[in-house]
Structures are given as structure tokens and as C-alpha cells.
Design a protein around this motif. Sequence first.
Motif, mmCIF file in Angstrom:
data_model
loop_
_atom_site.group_PDB
_atom_site.id
_atom_site.type_symbol
_atom_site.label_atom_id
_atom_site.label_comp_id
_atom_site.label_asym_id
_atom_site.label_seq_id
_atom_site.Cartn_x
_atom_site.Cartn_y
_atom_site.Cartn_z
ATOM 1 N N HIS A 88 31.295 22.759 -14.048
ATOM 2 C CA HIS A 88 32.577 23.433 -13.819
ATOM 3 C C HIS A 88 32.852 24.493 -14.885
ATOM 4 O O HIS A 88 33.738 25.337 -14.713
ATOM 5 C CB HIS A 88 33.718 22.416 -13.792
ATOM 6 C CG HIS A 88 33.959 21.725 -15.088
ATOM 7 N ND1 HIS A 88 33.140 20.724 -15.566
ATOM 8 C CD2 HIS A 88 34.924 21.903 -16.035
ATOM 9 C CE1 HIS A 88 33.592 20.303 -16.725
ATOM 10 N NE2 HIS A 88 34.666 21.002 -17.038
ATOM 11 N N MET A 89 32.065 24.476 -15.967
ATOM 12 C CA MET A 89 32.246 25.446 -17.042
ATOM 13 C C MET A 89 31.231 26.587 -16.985
ATOM 14 O O MET A 89 31.223 27.444 -17.851
ATOM 15 C CB MET A 89 32.157 24.734 -18.400
ATOM 16 C CG MET A 89 33.228 23.680 -18.615
ATOM 17 S SD MET A 89 33.127 22.871 -20.220
ATOM 18 C CE MET A 89 33.599 24.230 -21.305
ATOM 19 N N PHE A 90 30.381 26.605 -15.965
ATOM 20 C CA PHE A 90 29.397 27.683 -15.828
ATOM 21 C C PHE A 90 30.106 28.973 -15.397
ATOM 22 O O PHE A 90 30.728 29.007 -14.335
ATOM 23 C CB PHE A 90 28.351 27.317 -14.778
ATOM 24 C CG PHE A 90 27.281 26.367 -15.257
ATOM 25 C CD1 PHE A 90 27.425 25.644 -16.431
ATOM 26 C CD2 PHE A 90 26.119 26.203 -14.522
ATOM 27 C CE1 PHE A 90 26.443 24.762 -16.860
ATOM 28 C CE2 PHE A 90 25.124 25.336 -14.948
ATOM 29 C CZ PHE A 90 25.281 24.618 -16.118
ATOM 30 N N PRO A 91 30.005 30.041 -16.168
ATOM 31 C CA PRO A 91 30.675 31.295 -15.803
ATOM 32 C C PRO A 91 30.232 31.857 -14.456
ATOM 33 O O PRO A 91 31.005 32.566 -13.796
ATOM 34 C CB PRO A 91 30.282 32.245 -16.943
ATOM 35 C CG PRO A 91 29.972 31.356 -18.099
ATOM 36 C CD PRO A 91 29.361 30.123 -17.500
ATOM 37 N N ALA A 92 29.018 31.545 -14.028
ATOM 38 C CA ALA A 92 28.492 32.112 -12.786
ATOM 39 C C ALA A 92 29.084 31.470 -11.545
ATOM 40 O O ALA A 92 28.929 32.006 -10.438
ATOM 41 C CB ALA A 92 26.967 31.972 -12.752
#
Length: 236
Positions: free
Chosen positions: A158-162
Motif C-alpha cells: 500500500h506504500m508503493f508509489p507506483a
Amino acid sequence: MFLKISTLVLIPALIIQGHQVKKNILRLAEPDGSREGVVGAGKALSVLILGDSAAAGVGVKMQEQALLGSVLRELMTDYEVYYKLEAKTGHTSVDVIGCVNSMLPQHFDVIITSVGVNDITKLTSPKNWISKQKQLYAQINQKFTPHLIVATGVPPMHMFPALPNPLAWLFGQYAQAMNQALALFVEQQNNMQWIEYDLNKFHRLNLSMAEDGFHPSNEIYTLWGKQVTDKIQQMF
């Protein structure tokens, strides 16, 4: 049940966003560099890294900047390290099991694993995933007789910028459930240690991910490698 219902409810959004992510995400190659060799001086130590694109080092240009390079830098002053890297972009748990099955029996003192992200993108249930993990580690123990297995937790996706929401939120729920099951399993094993992939900590240190917003950066690989070698040095 909550995760299953959430997945079913979000399927239309997942299809649309999943297509957009696949279309727009920057595709990075696996880094160049040696995947097998001997470095350092001191006590003999054999290390095998297994897993997915993060284990393979995607996000940096050279293996020296990746997980493998970070681990070797930490160990080579005190150990003569025989190392081998068997990891590939896109590998799921089933693929890693197949990789282990294809290798010849050989003793490794330490085995480091990273697997889970590609299982999540295929919406593998946490129950099925931990079942595959148990199969994987049973085969690892049988074929490689390691003294220590260091299992890296699934990244908090959930913290992946993509990744956009709600896709990111749902993948984060999968990762959380998988990590809870993995931590419980590892606690029951005599030769295993678990490392949390702590993106919150990395963010507090002002460390960003790779340019694709999906893989570790050089700085994150460095800290990840230090976490792994701390576990190794406590035993050897």
C-alpha cells in the motif's frame, strides 16, 4: 473473509487499475554483475539468495548495489563467502519452488529468501500462500540443509508509489495477512529468522524507492542487507 469480500467487491477497479499500472510502470532490468563466486577472507560461509525481482536486485544497475552486494560487503571482512544468487523477476512462490527443485543438492550455511509480491498481484490468498511457503522451506531444508534461513517479509504494497488506490490498499491488506502468517510460521522453526520489510522506517530515514516506484533503491538494499547480516552474525 474480509479480504475475500473486499477482493470481490473491488474486482472491476482492480482490472482497470491493474491494466493501467502494467501499461505505465517503468520496467527495470535485473542488474549486471556476478551471481556466483567467492569473496572475503576468514571463516568459510556459504550463502544462497532465492526469490523474486527484489532478491535479484531490480532497482539498481549492478549487483554490488543490490541485496547480494550489500550482504557481501557486510560479511567479507570476517568471512570467506561462497555466494550464489538464484532469483528472477516475476517469480511467484511456485516458481521459486521450481527453482529449488531444479538445483542440485548442496549445503548452504545461510539461505535468504524474498517472495510474495508476485503472489499478491495474482491475488493468491494468504492461506494458499503460507501453504506454499511451508512447502518451499521444507524443500529448502531437505536439499540445502541450512543452519539459518532468513525470510524477508512481504513489502507493505500500500506504500508503493507506483500503485493507486484502491489497488494499493487491497495489496497492502494481502501483504499484512501474509506477513502475520509468515511470522507465526517462522516462530515455530528452529533455523529460521524473519525480517520485516519496514518501508515506514525507510521513509523516516528519507529513503525513497527505485525510480519505478515498485522496487528497492540502493539505499534500501543497503539497509536490508544490514538487517540480514545482523541475523547471520548472531549465529556464525
